[in-house]
Design a protein around this motif. Structure first.
Motif, PDB file in Angstrom:
ATOM      1  N   CYS A  77       0.888  -1.059   0.053  1.00 10.00           N
ATOM      2  CA  CYS A  77      -0.064   0.007   0.037  1.00 10.00           C
ATOM      3  C   CYS A  77       0.863   1.390   0.056  1.00 10.00           C
ATOM      4  CB  CYS A  77      -0.964   0.031   1.312  1.00 10.00           C
ATOM      5  SG  CYS A  77      -1.836  -1.638   1.722  1.00 10.00           S
ATOM      6  N   CYS A  80       1.474   3.966  -2.875  1.00  6.03           N
ATOM      7  CA  CYS A  80       0.533   4.886  -3.268  1.00  6.03           C
ATOM      8  C   CYS A  80       0.158   5.728  -1.999  1.00  6.03           C
ATOM      9  CB  CYS A  80      -0.715   4.133  -3.840  1.00  6.03           C
ATOM     10  SG  CYS A  80      -0.701   3.496  -5.227  1.00  6.03           S
ATOM     11  N   HIS A  81      -0.028   5.157  -0.684  1.00  2.67           N
ATOM     12  CA  HIS A  81      -0.595   6.108   0.315  1.00  2.67           C
ATOM     13  C   HIS A  81       0.813   6.482   1.077  1.00  2.67           C
ATOM     14  CE1 HIS A  81      -4.523   5.016  -0.243  1.00  2.67           C
ATOM     15  NE2 HIS A  81      -4.436   3.898  -0.513  1.00  2.67           N
TER      16      HIS A  81
HETATM   17  C1  HEC Z   1      -2.264   2.029  -7.149  1.00  2.00           C
HETATM   18  C2  HEC Z   1      -2.455   2.864  -5.906  1.00  2.00           C
HETATM   19  C3  HEC Z   1      -2.834   2.382  -4.778  1.00  2.00           C
HETATM   20  C4  HEC Z   1      -2.441   1.016  -3.941  1.00  2.00           C
HETATM   21  C5  HEC Z   1      -1.381   0.229  -4.265  1.00  2.00           C
HETATM   22  C6  HEC Z   1      -3.335   1.184  -2.689  1.00  2.00           C
HETATM   23  N1  HEC Z   1      -4.443   2.289  -2.739  1.00  2.00           N
HETATM   24 FE1  HEC Z   1      -5.647   2.659  -1.436  1.00  2.00          FE
HETATM   25  N2  HEC Z   1      -6.278   4.134  -2.493  1.00  2.00           N
HETATM   26  C7  HEC Z   1      -5.882   4.702  -3.552  1.00  2.00           C
HETATM   27  C8  HEC Z   1      -6.369   5.929  -4.198  1.00  2.00           C
HETATM   28  C9  HEC Z   1      -6.160   6.588  -5.504  1.00  2.00           C
HETATM   29  C10 HEC Z   1      -7.616   5.960  -3.473  1.00  2.00           C
HETATM   30  C11 HEC Z   1      -8.678   7.202  -3.434  1.00  2.00           C
HETATM   31  C12 HEC Z   1      -9.759   6.534  -4.455  1.00  2.00           C
HETATM   32  C13 HEC Z   1     -10.567   5.621  -3.965  1.00  2.00           C
HETATM   33  O1  HEC Z   1     -11.340   5.976  -2.910  1.00  2.00           O
HETATM   34  O2  HEC Z   1     -10.706   4.373  -4.385  1.00  2.00           O
HETATM   35  C14 HEC Z   1      -7.442   5.077  -2.219  1.00  2.00           C
HETATM   36  C15 HEC Z   1      -8.299   5.026  -1.142  1.00  2.00           C
HETATM   37  C16 HEC Z   1      -8.187   4.343  -0.255  1.00  2.00           C
HETATM   38  C17 HEC Z   1      -8.808   4.049   1.151  1.00  2.00           C
HETATM   39  C18 HEC Z   1     -10.109   4.937   1.381  1.00  2.00           C
HETATM   40  C19 HEC Z   1      -9.433   6.049   1.999  1.00  2.00           C
HETATM   41  C20 HEC Z   1     -10.394   7.146   2.558  1.00  2.00           C
HETATM   42  O3  HEC Z   1     -10.188   8.339   3.003  1.00  2.00           O
HETATM   43  O4  HEC Z   1     -11.597   6.784   2.550  1.00  2.00           O
HETATM   44  C21 HEC Z   1      -8.154   3.268   1.889  1.00  2.00           C
HETATM   45  C22 HEC Z   1      -8.669   2.707   3.300  1.00  2.00           C
HETATM   46  C23 HEC Z   1      -7.251   2.497   1.354  1.00  2.00           C
HETATM   47  N3  HEC Z   1      -7.113   3.217   0.010  1.00  2.00           N
HETATM   48  C24 HEC Z   1      -6.369   1.536   1.679  1.00  2.00           C
HETATM   49  C25 HEC Z   1      -5.511   1.005   1.116  1.00  2.00           C
HETATM   50  C26 HEC Z   1      -4.612  -0.243   1.632  1.00  2.00           C
HETATM   51  C27 HEC Z   1      -4.812  -0.832   2.825  1.00  2.00           C
HETATM   52  C28 HEC Z   1      -3.806  -0.565   0.594  1.00  2.00           C
HETATM   53  C29 HEC Z   1      -2.868  -1.801   0.508  1.00  2.00           C
HETATM   54  C30 HEC Z   1      -3.504  -3.079   0.706  1.00  2.00           C
HETATM   55  C31 HEC Z   1      -3.988   0.311  -0.664  1.00  2.00           C
HETATM   56  N4  HEC Z   1      -5.096   1.159  -0.257  1.00  2.00           N
HETATM   57  C32 HEC Z   1      -3.331   0.242  -1.764  1.00  2.00           C
HETATM   58  C33 HEC Z   1      -4.778   4.109  -4.354  1.00  2.00           C
HETATM   59  C34 HEC Z   1      -4.050   3.211  -3.898  1.00  2.00           C
END
Ligand code: HEC
Length: 137
Positions: A77, A80-81
């Motif tokens: 994660c 991206c985060h």
């Molecule tokens: C390729 C990039 C990418 C990866 C890798 C990724 N994310 Fe995300 N994530 C995003 C993006 C862009 C958003 C915002 C858009 C959405 O809500 O889908 C997001 C949104 C989120 C949110 C919601 C945040 C909110 O404020 O509501 C959570 C929780 C989250 N990610 C957790 C994770 C976790 C845990 C992992 C690993 C298992 C992960 N993400 C991996 C790109 C990524």
């Protein structure tokens, strides 16, 4: 015609429409209540289906390990985060557990929400650890 009979007639004509509109209100109220009940039942059923999902159930039944969760986060994660979850391509996840319930967090990880967040398929153990870590943010 005496004044009295005129008054009687006025009473009659003015009473009739108000009785009718009273019935009309009742019907609209009944329809509105029907809608509200239908929507409420729909929400409750939808929520029950989500919570009774066997995968979500097994994740929630496990006690997560924060350190393992952090490793999983850094590997999957953090690109991206951000390493500290303070946001890069994806939004900052600081305090995310105050915005989202445990069920919503699991769903975000397995469904990816909107692109470009990918869909992950962690086993229940990994998901429980990750969840535990997300709740420390
Ligand atoms: C390729 C990039 C990418 C990866 C890798 C990724 N994310 Fe995300 N994530 C995003 C993006 C862009 C958003 C915002 C858009 C959405 O809500 O889908 C997001 C949104 C989120 C949110 C919601 C945040 C909110 O404020 O509501 C959570 C929780 C989250 N990610 C957790 C994770 C976790 C845990 C992992 C690993 C298992 C992960 N993400 C991996 C790109 C990524």
């Amino acid at each position: 015609m005496t004044q009295e009979t005129l008054n009687d007639q006025r009473m009659e004509t003015s009473a009739a429409p108000s009785a009718e509109s009273g019935w009309g209100w009742g019907r609209w109220v009944a329809i509105a209540l029907g809608f509200i009940v239908a929507i409420a039942v729909g929400f409750i059923a939808y929520h029950q289906v989500q919570v009774s999902d066997p995968y979500i159930q097994s994740v929630l039944a496990l006690e997560g390990d924060v350190d393992r969760g952090q490793d999983i986060f850094r590997l999957n994660c953090a690109t991206c985060h951000g390493l500290e979850a303070s946001g890069e391509v994806g939004p900052s996840l600081q305090g995310v557990s105050e915005r989202k319930s445990r069920v919503q967090l699991i769903q975000q990880v397995v469904s990816g929400g909107t692109p470009p967040m990918p869909q992950f398929q962690p086993n229940a153990r990994d998901m429980a650890d990750l969840l535990e870590f997300l709740e420390t943010l």
